[in-house]
Scaffold this active site. Sequence first.
Site, mmCIF file in Angstrom:
data_model
loop_
_atom_site.group_PDB
_atom_site.id
_atom_site.type_symbol
_atom_site.label_atom_id
_atom_site.label_comp_id
_atom_site.label_asym_id
_atom_site.label_seq_id
_atom_site.Cartn_x
_atom_site.Cartn_y
_atom_site.Cartn_z
ATOM 1 N N HIS A 1 -30.153 -12.496 51.946
ATOM 2 C CA HIS A 1 -29.813 -11.602 50.838
ATOM 3 C C HIS A 1 -30.479 -10.196 50.699
ATOM 4 O O HIS A 1 -30.173 -9.639 50.046
ATOM 5 C CB HIS A 1 -28.536 -11.650 50.393
ATOM 6 C CG HIS A 1 -27.483 -10.581 50.581
ATOM 7 N ND1 HIS A 1 -26.919 -10.244 50.103
ATOM 8 C CD2 HIS A 1 -26.248 -11.526 51.054
ATOM 9 C CE1 HIS A 1 -26.289 -9.232 50.761
ATOM 10 N NE2 HIS A 1 -25.894 -9.917 51.307
ATOM 11 N N ASP B 1 -18.994 -12.401 54.622
ATOM 12 C CA ASP B 1 -20.476 -12.703 54.591
ATOM 13 C C ASP B 1 -20.846 -13.549 53.339
ATOM 14 O O ASP B 1 -19.404 -14.117 52.526
ATOM 15 C CB ASP B 1 -20.301 -11.295 54.468
ATOM 16 C CG ASP B 1 -20.786 -9.970 55.323
ATOM 17 O OD1 ASP B 1 -19.989 -10.310 56.042
ATOM 18 O OD2 ASP B 1 -20.993 -9.151 55.767
ATOM 19 N N ASP B 2 -22.161 -14.261 53.201
ATOM 20 C CA ASP B 2 -22.243 -14.314 51.918
ATOM 21 C C ASP B 2 -22.118 -15.640 51.641
ATOM 22 O O ASP B 2 -22.633 -16.308 50.893
ATOM 23 C CB ASP B 2 -21.624 -13.368 51.006
ATOM 24 C CG ASP B 2 -22.526 -12.060 51.077
ATOM 25 O OD1 ASP B 2 -23.090 -11.606 51.580
ATOM 26 O OD2 ASP B 2 -22.102 -11.504 49.299
ATOM 27 N N HIS C 1 -26.429 -13.695 57.816
ATOM 28 C CA HIS C 1 -26.861 -12.406 57.593
ATOM 29 C C HIS C 1 -27.711 -12.739 56.867
ATOM 30 O O HIS C 1 -27.914 -12.427 55.634
ATOM 31 C CB HIS C 1 -25.102 -12.896 56.344
ATOM 32 C CG HIS C 1 -24.904 -11.626 55.084
ATOM 33 N ND1 HIS C 1 -25.081 -10.378 55.857
ATOM 34 C CD2 HIS C 1 -24.511 -11.596 54.351
ATOM 35 C CE1 HIS C 1 -25.102 -9.621 55.108
ATOM 36 N NE2 HIS C 1 -24.488 -10.219 53.905
ATOM 37 N N HIS D 1 -15.812 -11.512 51.846
ATOM 38 C CA HIS D 1 -17.193 -12.613 51.768
ATOM 39 C C HIS D 1 -15.882 -13.485 51.732
ATOM 40 O O HIS D 1 -14.920 -13.590 50.790
ATOM 41 C CB HIS D 1 -17.541 -11.537 50.107
ATOM 42 C CG HIS D 1 -18.113 -10.416 50.517
ATOM 43 N ND1 HIS D 1 -17.414 -9.324 50.804
ATOM 44 C CD2 HIS D 1 -19.564 -10.136 50.752
ATOM 45 C CE1 HIS D 1 -18.404 -8.081 50.994
ATOM 46 N NE2 HIS D 1 -19.671 -9.140 51.204
HETATM 47 NI NI NI Z 1 -22.917 -9.295 52.153
#
Ligand code: NI
Length: 339
Positions: A191, A136-137, A187, A285
């Site tokens: 955020h 993620d991210d 995602h 991540h």
């Molecule tokens: Ni995240």
Amino acid sequence: MEQKEGTRVNRRLLIGLIVSLLLLAAAGVAGGVAFSGVLWYQEQMDGLTESNRQTVEELQKRLEELQKRLEETEAQLAQAREKQAAAEEKAAEIDGLQRQIDSLTAQLEEARKGLAAAGVKAAFPKDAKLVALTFDDGPGKTTTPRLLDELKRRGVRATFFVLGVNAARYPDLLKRMDAEGHAIASHSWSHKNLTTLSDDALQQELDRCAGAVRQAVGYAPSLLRPPGGNFDARVLAAVKAKGLSVVNWSVDTKDWKSREKTAVVEAAFQKGMYGVQNGSIVLMHDVYDSTVEAAVEIVDRLLSDQYILVTVPELLQARAGGAVPGRVYYSSSRFKDAV
Ligand code: NI
């Protein structure tokens, strides 16, 4: 009178004699001067000849030296030309090999896409242990390329839940993920906790990320992981309306919390239902160096434990009959529908 006559004659003789002597002396002096002049001239000429001879010798010597250097340089040039020809040959060889690699890579991609289109169910034996690593991210400017290198080296694919802002910043990394067979999922754009947003802001978070992904690879994602895993009925309704499925996780490595490789690896392989098992979806991540290091070790361990590493779409296709819009998945066997 006679005496006077005689005296006069004697005087004339004397004068004549003196004059003659003077003339002789003058002639002698003149001759001497002339002779020494001749000697001086001769000497000068000899000197000039000598210095000329030396100059000529020096010039000849110099010419020989230059001739020798010219020959040496020509020999070096010939050698250099030979080396250049050899290098050109090698470069052509490398180009040829590179073209072969490119062509084989393209063929492999085609085969993979064909396999996916044909239904991955058939690709994995029923008793095969499948696991999906998710990141993620990202993409992260330096961490993601390193992770991609390591995954590629091991022939392993993963799922990247990208942030729209990062996808827009690094479209080439998304192109690379796509080219190397990874799944790209959303995602959100920036955020934010989707449950706290207005309807419009929620739509924007989804649409802007989808736009950035489409801009990079030509298609919009079909899976969403809401930031923090947070969703509610309203979020799920919006997600379902867009044909998206929600994918959370069954294994949390807490790699955002501990930037220590060993802790992340241990979290992944912890005993019990929170550790990796057949059908797991693992959360990481790809924006931390420690995560890249941990991921490498996790992948190697999974491979030696006979796991097949798949993307989330592959996992859900093979074990859950495909992703259903609006459904929330935690693993291949744990999911829930809109509440
Ligand atoms: Ni995240």
